[in-house]
Design a protein around this motif. Sequence first.
Motif, PDB file in Angstrom:
ATOM      1  N   TYR A 105      50.425  90.541  60.166  1.00 16.42           N
ATOM      2  CA  TYR A 105      50.353  89.802  61.426  1.00 16.42           C
ATOM      3  C   TYR A 105      49.086  90.230  62.163  1.00 16.42           C
ATOM      4  O   TYR A 105      48.462  91.232  61.834  1.00 16.42           O
ATOM      5  CB  TYR A 105      51.549  90.132  62.330  1.00 16.42           C
ATOM      6  N   TRP A 106      48.730  89.477  63.185  1.00 16.30           N
ATOM      7  CA  TRP A 106      47.678  89.880  64.121  1.00 16.30           C
ATOM      8  C   TRP A 106      48.375  90.349  65.383  1.00 16.30           C
ATOM      9  O   TRP A 106      49.186  89.636  65.957  1.00 16.30           O
ATOM     10  CB  TRP A 106      46.739  88.726  64.465  1.00 16.30           C
ATOM     11  N   GLY A 107      48.060  91.551  65.833  1.00 17.96           N
ATOM     12  CA  GLY A 107      48.652  92.085  67.046  1.00 17.96           C
ATOM     13  C   GLY A 107      47.606  92.237  68.131  1.00 17.96           C
ATOM     14  O   GLY A 107      46.474  92.614  67.872  1.00 17.96           O
ATOM     15  N   PHE A 154      50.946  87.595  66.509  1.00 18.96           N
ATOM     16  CA  PHE A 154      50.694  86.244  66.007  1.00 18.96           C
ATOM     17  C   PHE A 154      50.746  86.262  64.487  1.00 18.96           C
ATOM     18  O   PHE A 154      50.447  87.282  63.856  1.00 18.96           O
ATOM     19  CB  PHE A 154      49.311  85.754  66.457  1.00 18.96           C
ATOM     20  N   GLU A 155      51.100  85.116  63.904  1.00 25.46           N
ATOM     21  CA  GLU A 155      51.078  84.979  62.450  1.00 25.46           C
ATOM     22  C   GLU A 155      49.657  85.208  61.954  1.00 25.46           C
ATOM     23  O   GLU A 155      48.692  85.052  62.703  1.00 25.46           O
ATOM     24  CB  GLU A 155      51.564  83.591  62.024  1.00 25.46           C
ATOM     25  N   GLU A 202      44.137  82.154  68.011  1.00 22.00           N
ATOM     26  CA  GLU A 202      45.027  82.253  69.174  1.00 22.00           C
ATOM     27  C   GLU A 202      45.150  83.708  69.645  1.00 22.00           C
ATOM     28  O   GLU A 202      45.203  83.982  70.839  1.00 22.00           O
ATOM     29  CB  GLU A 202      46.416  81.690  68.847  1.00 22.00           C
ATOM     30  N   ALA A 203      45.183  84.627  68.697  1.00 20.73           N
ATOM     31  CA  ALA A 203      45.273  86.045  69.058  1.00 20.73           C
ATOM     32  C   ALA A 203      44.013  86.490  69.799  1.00 20.73           C
ATOM     33  O   ALA A 203      44.094  87.231  70.790  1.00 20.73           O
ATOM     34  CB  ALA A 203      45.481  86.891  67.803  1.00 20.73           C
ATOM     35  N   GLU A 230      41.307  87.871  75.023  1.00 22.39           N
ATOM     36  CA  GLU A 230      40.273  87.590  76.023  1.00 22.39           C
ATOM     37  C   GLU A 230      40.892  87.268  77.375  1.00 22.39           C
ATOM     38  O   GLU A 230      40.392  87.699  78.423  1.00 22.39           O
ATOM     39  CB  GLU A 230      39.387  86.445  75.547  1.00 22.39           C
ATOM     40  N   GLU A 231      41.986  86.499  77.391  1.00 26.41           N
ATOM     41  CA  GLU A 231      42.665  86.169  78.644  1.00 26.41           C
ATOM     42  C   GLU A 231      43.170  87.429  79.344  1.00 26.41           C
ATOM     43  O   GLU A 231      43.051  87.573  80.560  1.00 26.41           O
ATOM     44  CB  GLU A 231      43.853  85.244  78.372  1.00 26.41           C
TER      45      GLU A 231
END
Length: 96
Positions: A47-49, A61-62, A68-69, A74-75
């Motif tokens: 996964y991406w953490g 995230f998948e 998206e990750a 950044e947000e």
Amino acid sequence: MARKVISRQEKAAEAEAAEKLAAEAKRKKASSRKTKKAAADVRLRLYWGVFSQNLKRVAVFEFDQKDEALKRSEELSKGGKSPHFVQKVKEEIKVE
């Protein structure tokens, strides 16, 4: 100065005794070893953490959702807040 007479039979007997002791020690060492059990096959998923500066996982995230990750990190980092980063996370798949 006279030398001491050495008996070859006594020397041979001493050598044989020493060899027997060494052989016994090897057997004891070999028998005392424990065999390790083979580890069960563990299946992992990637996964991406998104992590905070304190290494706390904020979101997961998948693996195919890396964009998206990155956007989420950044947000969370905007506005002078603590920086967030993206890192791979491996988790075990539980078989039911």
